[in-house]
Design an enzyme around this catalytic site. Structure first.
Site, PDB file in Angstrom:
ATOM      1  N   ASP A  96       0.851  -1.176   0.000  1.00 21.14           N
ATOM      2  CA  ASP A  96       0.000   0.000   0.000  1.00 21.14           C
ATOM      3  C   ASP A  96       0.895   1.237   0.000  1.00 21.14           C
ATOM      4  O   ASP A  96       1.719   1.406   0.910  1.00 21.14           O
ATOM      5  CB  ASP A  96      -0.872  -0.021   1.273  1.00 21.14           C
ATOM      6  CG  ASP A  96      -2.267   0.515   1.029  1.00 21.14           C
ATOM      7  OD1 ASP A  96      -2.374   1.607   0.459  1.00 21.14           O
ATOM      8  OD2 ASP A  96      -3.234  -0.160   1.434  1.00 21.14           O
ATOM      9  N   ASP A 192      -2.993   4.736  -2.322  1.00 22.06           N
ATOM     10  CA  ASP A 192      -4.013   5.351  -1.481  1.00 22.06           C
ATOM     11  C   ASP A 192      -4.404   6.746  -1.987  1.00 22.06           C
ATOM     12  O   ASP A 192      -3.515   7.557  -2.303  1.00 22.06           O
ATOM     13  CB  ASP A 192      -3.431   5.464  -0.061  1.00 22.06           C
ATOM     14  CG  ASP A 192      -4.474   5.729   0.989  1.00 22.06           C
ATOM     15  OD1 ASP A 192      -5.351   4.874   1.178  1.00 22.06           O
ATOM     16  OD2 ASP A 192      -4.402   6.785   1.650  1.00 22.06           O
ATOM     17  N   GLU A 261      -6.483   4.044  -5.957  1.00 19.70           N
ATOM     18  CA  GLU A 261      -7.760   4.175  -5.251  1.00 19.70           C
ATOM     19  C   GLU A 261      -8.437   5.419  -5.822  1.00 19.70           C
ATOM     20  O   GLU A 261      -8.036   6.543  -5.513  1.00 19.70           O
ATOM     21  CB  GLU A 261      -7.534   4.324  -3.738  1.00 19.70           C
ATOM     22  CG  GLU A 261      -8.857   4.295  -2.985  1.00 19.70           C
ATOM     23  CD  GLU A 261      -8.778   4.808  -1.546  1.00 19.70           C
ATOM     24  OE1 GLU A 261      -9.658   4.442  -0.755  1.00 19.70           O
ATOM     25  OE2 GLU A 261      -7.868   5.577  -1.211  1.00 19.70           O
ATOM     26  N   HIS A 344     -11.433  -2.759   3.316  1.00 19.61           N
ATOM     27  CA  HIS A 344     -11.299  -2.371   4.723  1.00 19.61           C
ATOM     28  C   HIS A 344     -11.994  -1.048   5.047  1.00 19.61           C
ATOM     29  O   HIS A 344     -11.985  -0.622   6.198  1.00 19.61           O
ATOM     30  CB  HIS A 344      -9.814  -2.285   5.082  1.00 19.61           C
ATOM     31  CG  HIS A 344      -9.133  -1.162   4.366  1.00 19.61           C
ATOM     32  ND1 HIS A 344      -9.004  -1.121   2.989  1.00 19.61           N
ATOM     33  CD2 HIS A 344      -8.574  -0.020   4.811  1.00 19.61           C
ATOM     34  CE1 HIS A 344      -8.403  -0.007   2.632  1.00 19.61           C
ATOM     35  NE2 HIS A 344      -8.117   0.674   3.719  1.00 19.61           N
ATOM     36  N   ASP A 345     -12.545  -0.372   4.036  1.00 20.86           N
ATOM     37  CA  ASP A 345     -13.243   0.899   4.262  1.00 20.86           C
ATOM     38  C   ASP A 345     -14.758   0.763   4.132  1.00 20.86           C
ATOM     39  O   ASP A 345     -15.465   1.780   4.162  1.00 20.86           O
ATOM     40  CB  ASP A 345     -12.775   1.953   3.245  1.00 20.86           C
ATOM     41  CG  ASP A 345     -11.351   2.421   3.484  1.00 20.86           C
ATOM     42  OD1 ASP A 345     -10.893   2.377   4.644  1.00 20.86           O
ATOM     43  OD2 ASP A 345     -10.700   2.837   2.511  1.00 20.86           O
TER      44      ASP A 345
HETATM   45  O1  ISL Z   1     -14.660   5.643   2.595  1.00 18.70           O
HETATM   46  C1  ISL Z   1     -14.131   6.720   2.744  1.00 18.70           C
HETATM   47  C2  ISL Z   1     -14.503   7.919   1.967  1.00 18.70           C
HETATM   48  O2  ISL Z   1     -15.855   8.215   2.056  1.00 18.70           O
HETATM   49  C3  ISL Z   1     -13.132   6.898   3.725  1.00 18.70           C
HETATM   50  O3  ISL Z   1     -13.388   5.949   4.748  1.00 18.70           O
HETATM   51  C4  ISL Z   1     -11.696   6.670   3.311  1.00 18.70           C
HETATM   52  O4  ISL Z   1     -10.978   7.495   4.144  1.00 18.70           O
HETATM   53  C5  ISL Z   1     -11.350   6.976   1.883  1.00 18.70           C
HETATM   54  O5  ISL Z   1     -11.892   5.958   1.146  1.00 18.70           O
HETATM   55  C6  ISL Z   1      -9.837   7.002   1.645  1.00 18.70           C
HETATM   56  O6  ISL Z   1      -9.304   5.778   1.995  1.00 18.70           O
HETATM   57  C7  ISL Z   1      -7.941   5.550   2.129  1.00 18.70           C
HETATM   58  O7  ISL Z   1      -7.228   6.585   2.765  1.00 18.70           O
HETATM   59  C8  ISL Z   1      -7.503   6.819   4.140  1.00 18.70           C
HETATM   60  C9  ISL Z   1      -7.577   5.554   4.992  1.00 18.70           C
HETATM   61  O8  ISL Z   1      -8.191   5.845   6.208  1.00 18.70           O
HETATM   62  C10 ISL Z   1      -8.346   4.455   4.294  1.00 18.70           C
HETATM   63  O9  ISL Z   1      -8.312   3.276   5.061  1.00 18.70           O
HETATM   64  C11 ISL Z   1      -7.735   4.278   2.945  1.00 18.70           C
HETATM   65  O10 ISL Z   1      -8.274   3.179   2.241  1.00 18.70           O
HETATM   66  C12 ISL Z   1      -6.418   7.710   4.636  1.00 18.70           C
HETATM   67  O11 ISL Z   1      -5.172   7.149   4.329  1.00 18.70           O
END
Ligand code: ISL
Length: 565
Positions: A96, A192, A261, A344-345
């Protein structure tokens, strides 16, 4: 080694996968102990959520040293063993890459905040005056730092200051760090919030009517310049591991696996990131079907998508990626996506779209049938292959996620009457549902740990677990293996075009995948009703969750993959 278009990805959330030393936290040696399980499942690529040194304000998405392993997870020697063990089994491993922000404990930020003329000052985004931007994790996106009397930008937590990609020195440091891991032999990166790297240099307030709309932060003016530079300087010089590394520039078979992402990226913009002529990324994953989770959603959750809405999202993305152009560039070439139902989100897909209480096996396998026959490289989130579900959380103290905990402070602490509404919603949409420990067996600690787990274990581990499913004849796990095997053997399921054959049907998801004269059709009943089999479709069932020779009407949550004649 298949190329990334022919692969199946498996996402590991290391904190929750397998704990080898009994401290209640998953670790690298835990993953090593499960490599045979993963190879047997048949997946090709392992994506590890962050494993780097971190104070864990956001469970590793706040990195304090990009080139060190988080001590709770193990050592660099453990990592090297994990990578070698994956490669021995024909598995690729991707890491990641979290470079929109670092931890405030990263040495760059420790320096940066010391003084306005510190050589690292410009690694972050400092302002005397601020705009109205909001943080994903509640409150303003700017924090005043007493030391110099200026504010720094943090689109995520206060402990996640945004890096300043305008600074070429910073960019070179990131590229150097990427080379460090690639030189070890990792096969690529999941990146990310990659569309956020470039910020509008004018830092305008949110436009009227879009206060707090965080998608505004995506697709900044220099984002494609930065990604093309990253490709030119780093990515193009490496290949994936193939047991016998090939010298020279990679062709597409061995190109690194790169997944952006795509938060805030629309279908019509996607090929700007992944069009084959763009030289940026290999794949993107979108948020159009993700659970909306702005702060107020914890009190006023968005209604769930209807099936026609969900299908329209996938049709729209497939059509966009099959068209060799995008907004502002009519020569991007076609692009590729990573498709997923859970990560995981997001909450657990089975709780979200299935019916685990009444049709656990049937609905888990029906959703899997759709996911693993869609166009795009599928990503399986750990535990979905056994049908893990949302976990009943009974109080705010049982949650760990900073997003939920901060929102509670803002919404419920001043208005205690909202507590029940908040908890009910969090029990539907919180990120922690995906983060409860992997359920390996019905032992105490679910076979995940012999100690006290860092996050609650779902009580259904007593009957939803890997060991039981390995022992039984009919299990979600066994079905996933057969599906993955089918996908691997069937080029049409990789490269075939995607057509939704019944876009308006409220309960059936029926689509074709056609390639080189072969046509496969997935017919999935995503409801508990018995529904007549669509008349227009005929052929041989090659796989079905009610048996491979099932025929006649579709039973509750029945799915079949059909090879048409
Ligand atoms: O789902 C989301 C947006 O509405 C958030 O939960 C999320 O922060 C976003 O998808 C971005 O995600 C990524 O970066 C974040 C981290 O908390 C997430 O786990 C990651 O996947 C910050 O690094």
């Amino acid at each position: 080694m298949p190329n990334y278009k022919e692969s199946v990805i498996y996402q590991i959330y290391p904190r929750s996968f397998a704990d080898s030393d009994g401290d209640g936290v998953g670790d690298l040696r835990g993953i090593i102990s499960k490599l045979d399980y993963l190879a047997d499942l048949g997946v090709d690529v392992l994506w590890l959520s962050p494993i780097f040194e971190s104070p864990n304000a956001d469970n590793g998405y706040d990195i304090s040293d990009y080139e060190a392993i988080m001590p709770q997870f193990g050592t660099m020697a453990d990592f090297d063993e994990l990578l070698a063990g994956a490669h021995e089994r024909g598995l690729n491993l991707i890491l990641d890459l979290v470079v929109n922000h670092s931890s405030d404990e990263h040495r760059w930020f420790v320096e940066s905040r010391k003084s306005k003329d510190n050589p690292y000052r410009d690694y972050y985004i400092w302002r005397k005056e601020i705009n109205n931007w909001q943080s994903f994790f509640s409150g303003p996106a700017w924090k005043l730092d007493e030391q110099t009397g200026e504010y720094y930008l943090h689109l995520f937590a206060e402990k996640q200051p945004d890096l300043n990609w305008e600074n070429p020195r910073l960019r070179q440091e990131i590229y150097q760090m990427m080379r460090f891991w690639l030189d070890k032999g990792v096969d690529g990166f999941r990146m990310d919030v990659i569309p956020f790297l470039s910020k509008d240099p004018d830092f305008p307030d949110y436009p009227e009517g879009r206060f707090g709309d965080l998608t505004i932060h995506a697709n900044g003016p220099r984002i494609h310049e930065f990604l093309q530079e990253m490709h030119r300087e780093v990515l193009t010089h490496y290949t994936t591991h193939d047991g016998n590394r090939i010298a020279g520039p990679p062709d597409r078979r061995t190109a690194l696996i790169t997944i952006g992402e795509g938060f805030g990226v629309s279908a019509s913009q996607a090929n700007l990131y992944v069009g084959e002529n763009r030289h940026e990324l290999g794949m993107i994953y979108h948020f159009d079907h993700a659970v909306p989770r702005e702060e107020h959603r914890l009190i006023h959750p968005a209604p769930e998508f209807t099936l026609p809405q969900l299908k329209a999202i996938f049709s729209n993305w497939n059509a966009a990626l099959e068209t060799p152009e995008a907004e502002g560039d009519n020569q991007t070439g076609t692009g590729w996506q990573n498709v997923y139902f859970g990560n995981h989100d997001n909450p657990r897909v089975l709780s979200r779209f299935g019916d685990p209480d009444h049709f656990h096996y049937q609905s888990a396998t029906a959703l899997a049938t759709v996911l693993l026959t869609l166009r795009g490289t599928p990503g399986i989130y750990q535990g979905d292959e056994i049908g893990m579900t949302n976990c009943p959380f009974t109080s705010i103290d049982e949650f760990d996620d900073i997003q939920v905990r901060n929102a509670w402070q803002v919404l419920v602490v001043p208005n205690p009457d909202l507590a029940n509404t908040f908890l009910t919603t969090a029990n539907r949409i919180a990120r922690d549902h995906a983060r409860t420990p992997m359920q390996w067996s019905n032992a105490p600690g679910a076979g995940f740990t012999t100690g006290k787990p860092w996050l609650k274990i779902n009580p259904n581990a007593s009957y939803v677990n890997v060991a039981d499913q390995q022992a039984g004849n009919q299990s979600v796990l066994a079905y996933y293996k057969r599906l993955i095997h089918l996908r691997k053997q069937t080029p049409a399921l990789h490269h075939g075009t995607y057509r939704d054959l019944l876009p308006n049907h409220p309960d059936l998801w029926v689509f074709s995948r056609a390639w080189n004269g072969a046509v496969y059709v997935t017919v999935a009943n995503l409801s508990a009703e018995v529904i007549a089999f669509p008349e227009a479709i005929s052929g041989t069932t090659v796989l079905g969750n009610y048996g491979d020779s099932a025929s006649g009407p579709l039973q509750a949550w029945e799915a079949r993959v059909i090879k048409t004649e």
